[in-house]
Design a protein around this motif. Sequence first.
Motif, PDB file in Angstrom:
ATOM      1  N   ASN A 125       1.053  -0.627   0.138  1.00  0.00           N
ATOM      2  CA  ASN A 125      -0.093   0.177   0.156  1.00  0.00           C
ATOM      3  C   ASN A 125       0.816   0.785   0.110  1.00  0.00           C
ATOM      4  OD1 ASN A 125      -2.655   0.039  -0.547  1.00  0.00           O
ATOM      5  ND2 ASN A 125      -3.082  -1.491   1.975  1.00  0.00           N
ATOM      6  N   MET A 126       1.948   1.074   0.924  1.00  0.00           N
ATOM      7  CA  MET A 126       2.543   2.203   1.269  1.00  0.00           C
ATOM      8  C   MET A 126       3.762   2.285  -0.342  1.00  0.00           C
ATOM      9  SD  MET A 126       3.923   1.839   5.027  1.00  0.00           S
ATOM     10  CE  MET A 126       5.668   2.357   5.223  1.00  0.00           C
TER      11      MET A 126
ATOM     12  N   LEU B   1       2.313   1.700  -3.435  1.00  0.00           N
ATOM     13  CA  LEU B   1       1.604   2.689  -4.425  1.00  0.00           C
ATOM     14  C   LEU B   1       1.298   4.117  -3.901  1.00  0.00           C
ATOM     15  CD1 LEU B   1      -0.985   1.329  -6.408  1.00  0.00           C
ATOM     16  CD2 LEU B   1      -2.480   1.256  -4.708  1.00  0.00           C
ATOM     17  N   ASP B   2       1.130   4.401  -2.662  1.00  0.00           N
ATOM     18  CA  ASP B   2       1.331   6.103  -2.404  1.00  0.00           C
ATOM     19  C   ASP B   2       2.453   6.248  -2.972  1.00  0.00           C
ATOM     20  OD1 ASP B   2      -1.330   5.554  -0.706  1.00  0.00           O
ATOM     21  OD2 ASP B   2      -0.330   5.680   1.163  1.00  0.00           O
TER      22      ASP B   2
ATOM     23  N   GLY C 182       2.262   6.906  -7.043  1.00  0.00           N
ATOM     24  CA  GLY C 182       1.353   7.785  -7.273  1.00  0.00           C
ATOM     25  C   GLY C 182       1.784   8.985  -6.953  1.00  0.00           C
ATOM     26  N   GLN C 183       2.138   9.212  -5.964  1.00  0.00           N
ATOM     27  CA  GLN C 183       3.209  11.477  -5.994  1.00  0.00           C
ATOM     28  C   GLN C 183       3.762  10.919  -7.502  1.00  0.00           C
ATOM     29  OE1 GLN C 183       4.944  10.573  -1.686  1.00  0.00           O
ATOM     30  NE2 GLN C 183       2.257  10.207  -0.430  1.00  0.00           N
TER      31      GLN C 183
ATOM     32  N   ARG D 257       3.865   9.955  -9.840  1.00  0.00           N
ATOM     33  CA  ARG D 257       3.575   9.729 -11.437  1.00  0.00           C
ATOM     34  C   ARG D 257       2.376  10.970 -11.044  1.00  0.00           C
ATOM     35  NH1 ARG D 257      -0.962   6.339 -12.855  1.00  0.00           N
ATOM     36  NH2 ARG D 257      -1.244   7.421 -14.786  1.00  0.00           N
TER      37      ARG D 257
ATOM     38  N   LYS E 247      -1.221  16.438  -1.261  1.00  0.00           N
ATOM     39  CA  LYS E 247      -2.626  15.522  -1.068  1.00  0.00           C
ATOM     40  C   LYS E 247      -1.165  14.139  -0.554  1.00  0.00           C
ATOM     41  CE  LYS E 247      -5.307  12.629  -3.037  1.00  0.00           C
ATOM     42  NZ  LYS E 247      -6.658  12.664  -2.396  1.00  0.00           N
ATOM     43  N   GLY E 248       0.318  14.358  -0.301  1.00  0.00           N
ATOM     44  CA  GLY E 248       0.697  13.376  -0.171  1.00  0.00           C
ATOM     45  C   GLY E 248       1.039  13.588   1.806  1.00  0.00           C
TER      46      GLY E 248
ATOM     47  N   LYS F 226      -1.161  13.719   3.593  1.00  0.00           N
ATOM     48  CA  LYS F 226      -1.930  12.585   4.314  1.00  0.00           C
ATOM     49  C   LYS F 226      -1.602  11.270   4.204  1.00  0.00           C
ATOM     50  CE  LYS F 226      -5.730  15.765   3.230  1.00  0.00           C
ATOM     51  NZ  LYS F 226      -7.610  15.696   2.661  1.00  0.00           N
ATOM     52  N   GLU F 227      -1.519  10.882   2.905  1.00  0.00           N
ATOM     53  CA  GLU F 227      -0.754   9.142   3.390  1.00  0.00           C
ATOM     54  C   GLU F 227       0.560   9.091   3.819  1.00  0.00           C
ATOM     55  OE1 GLU F 227      -2.348  10.111  -1.849  1.00  0.00           O
ATOM     56  OE2 GLU F 227      -0.143   9.998  -1.135  1.00  0.00           O
TER      57      GLU F 227
ATOM     58  N   HIS G 220       2.010   6.618   7.156  1.00  0.00           N
ATOM     59  CA  HIS G 220       3.153   5.202   6.525  1.00  0.00           C
ATOM     60  C   HIS G 220       4.334   5.782   7.677  1.00  0.00           C
ATOM     61  CE1 HIS G 220       3.473   6.099   2.251  1.00  0.00           C
ATOM     62  NE2 HIS G 220       2.190   5.874   2.146  1.00  0.00           N
TER      63      HIS G 220
ATOM     64  N   TYR H 197      -6.978   8.797  -2.852  1.00  0.00           N
ATOM     65  CA  TYR H 197      -5.217   8.603  -2.392  1.00  0.00           C
ATOM     66  C   TYR H 197      -4.588   8.764  -3.833  1.00  0.00           C
ATOM     67  CZ  TYR H 197      -6.258   7.014   2.247  1.00  0.00           C
ATOM     68  OH  TYR H 197      -6.778   6.750   3.783  1.00  0.00           O
ATOM     69  N   SER H 198      -3.548   9.153  -3.679  1.00  0.00           N
ATOM     70  CA  SER H 198      -2.010   9.374  -5.262  1.00  0.00           C
ATOM     71  C   SER H 198      -2.728   8.431  -5.853  1.00  0.00           C
ATOM     72  CB  SER H 198      -0.883   9.601  -3.889  1.00  0.00           C
ATOM     73  OG  SER H 198      -1.229  10.875  -3.665  1.00  0.00           O
ATOM     74  N   GLY H 199      -2.116   6.782  -5.524  1.00  0.00           N
ATOM     75  CA  GLY H 199      -2.054   6.167  -6.206  1.00  0.00           C
ATOM     76  C   GLY H 199      -3.003   5.165  -6.394  1.00  0.00           C
TER      77      GLY H 199
ATOM     78  N   LEU I 144      -5.824  17.024  -8.169  1.00  0.00           N
ATOM     79  CA  LEU I 144      -5.562  16.817  -6.926  1.00  0.00           C
ATOM     80  C   LEU I 144      -5.622  18.133  -5.596  1.00  0.00           C
ATOM     81  CD1 LEU I 144      -1.541  15.936  -7.767  1.00  0.00           C
ATOM     82  CD2 LEU I 144      -3.950  14.456  -7.315  1.00  0.00           C
TER      83      LEU I 144
ATOM     84  N   ALA J 138      -7.631  18.481  -1.952  1.00  0.00           N
ATOM     85  CA  ALA J 138      -7.691  17.458  -1.368  1.00  0.00           C
ATOM     86  C   ALA J 138      -9.104  16.117  -1.341  1.00  0.00           C
ATOM     87  CB  ALA J 138      -6.217  16.624  -0.742  1.00  0.00           C
TER      88      ALA J 138
ATOM     89  N   PHE K  60      -3.491  -1.209   7.379  1.00  0.00           N
ATOM     90  CA  PHE K  60      -3.761  -1.220   5.771  1.00  0.00           C
ATOM     91  C   PHE K  60      -4.264  -2.357   5.623  1.00  0.00           C
ATOM     92  CE2 PHE K  60      -0.162   1.156   6.454  1.00  0.00           C
ATOM     93  CZ  PHE K  60       0.023   2.656   6.010  1.00  0.00           C
TER      94      PHE K  60
ATOM     95  N   ALA L 236      -6.085   1.209   0.063  1.00  0.00           N
ATOM     96  CA  ALA L 236      -5.240   1.567   0.760  1.00  0.00           C
ATOM     97  C   ALA L 236      -6.360   3.118   1.478  1.00  0.00           C
ATOM     98  CB  ALA L 236      -4.656   3.081  -0.228  1.00  0.00           C
TER      99      ALA L 236
ATOM    100  N   LEU M 234     -10.020  10.532   6.495  1.00  0.00           N
ATOM    101  CA  LEU M 234      -9.402  10.683   5.180  1.00  0.00           C
ATOM    102  C   LEU M 234      -9.685  12.510   5.345  1.00  0.00           C
ATOM    103  CD1 LEU M 234      -6.419  10.686   4.020  1.00  0.00           C
ATOM    104  CD2 LEU M 234      -7.697  10.394   2.109  1.00  0.00           C
ATOM    105  N   LYS M 235      -8.672  13.564   6.112  1.00  0.00           N
ATOM    106  CA  LYS M 235      -9.526  14.995   6.201  1.00  0.00           C
ATOM    107  C   LYS M 235      -7.541  15.780   4.605  1.00  0.00           C
ATOM    108  CE  LYS M 235     -12.938  15.454   8.620  1.00  0.00           C
ATOM    109  NZ  LYS M 235     -13.777  17.168   8.657  1.00  0.00           N
TER     110      LYS M 235
END
Lengths: 251, 167
Positions: free
Chosen positions: A42-43, A45-46, A49-50, A52, A128-129, A131-132, A136, B54-56, B84, B87, B142, B146, B166-167
């Motif tokens: 999952n991490m 993927l995050d 995603g960032q 990209r 956005k990042g 939050k992810e 982590h 989520y980004s990914g 984006l 968010a 997890f 995600a 998610l905030k």
Amino acid sequence: MKNENKIQYIYGIADNALILGQRLSELCGHGPNLETDIALTNMALDLLGQTRSYYQYVAELSGEGKTEDDIAFLRTERQYKNVLLVEQPNKHFGYVITRQFLFDIFHLLLLEKLQNSEDERLAAIAKKGIKEVSYHQRFSSDWIKRLGDGTKESHQKVQEAVDDLWTFTDELFHSTEEDQIALDHKIGVDTIELKEKYYQKVKEILEEATLSIPETKWFQKGGKQGIHSEHMGYLLSDLQYMQRTYPNMKW
Amino acid sequence: MTIKLEQHIDPTLVPILEEISDPEIPVLSIMDMGVVRSAILEDNIAKITITPTYSGCPAMDVIGEDITKAFAKENIEAKVSLVLSPAWTTDWITSRGRKALEAYGIAAPLDEEADKEALLGGKKIVKCPQCGSVNTKMISQFGSTACKALFQCNDCLEPFDYFKCLK
Ligand SMILES: [Zn+2]
């Protein structure tokens, strides 16, 4: 700020996410148990995603009809600007967690500053990042405590990992020419400013984990200039294999 | 990239958008998920803006294709773009969406404070979507995607997903 400088600045941030994401994705299906396997992927993927989001922006800035895939897959080793820490191999679970922990603390501090960038696009990606990456950091910090304050063996393994990977932490705060230009244009982050907070936070958690803080004054560097460790070539050959073998292939 | 907090959605496009479901949570339409940020019709071209959870999130590419297909069926060309900022937050899941989640077996997100207590403090407040008991425990931060954490009910023993705030 010239586009070429901005692109190089973005590589300095984005390549860390790509390479660490690649390292974590190598663990897909190989985690010590199902829950941690899922967490690590999952991490990954995050982070991908960032990556990209950053590379899509770079592709637009470059204006040469480049795509995000070209940027991820078709650069040569010297053109990747990630720090040495993130390319270090997955020796064992404690090592993976330690590498993640030492990067997450930095990553969150960086994004918290980058969200105030005068470059709207970078600010949005950072926001956005955050939050992810908060997740982590929570995950890796929890595991550092669990392993450090765990069994004799887990403590010893994670302590060795900390001692080993510590030499890569100083590079996180080295400022390149592009970093300076980006900072002057209020687009970039002053990483030197993050250093004190970083070590303070890291030490706090290591102490709670009953781990000792290495005393070494000798640090590795080079990744930010594109001079990588011996592990990078293997990582890239894995990462780039498909695009090199079947140019322009798509999913 | 423009920063718009309010959604601009042409009501005539809503029925088409409501037919498109989230590929990972098929009971939820992309409207209920809150990922459609704007939808306008200009010269018979539907311009749709979506935002990732989520980004990914690998569902975004699929959602983009599904939108194009759904509009093509109505003989409308659709152009999909991704933003984006601002968010995505779980607050954008509609109340109908929250009910659909629960019915599907996924516990809907708690508010920020309660979410922290559940995920970090181990407080027993996440309700089992199977039997309604709050006697539950977190298995992993997890989950299968995600956006979710994995929980288990101590009463009926069923494992279930909890949609993280998610905030
Ligand atoms: Zn139950």
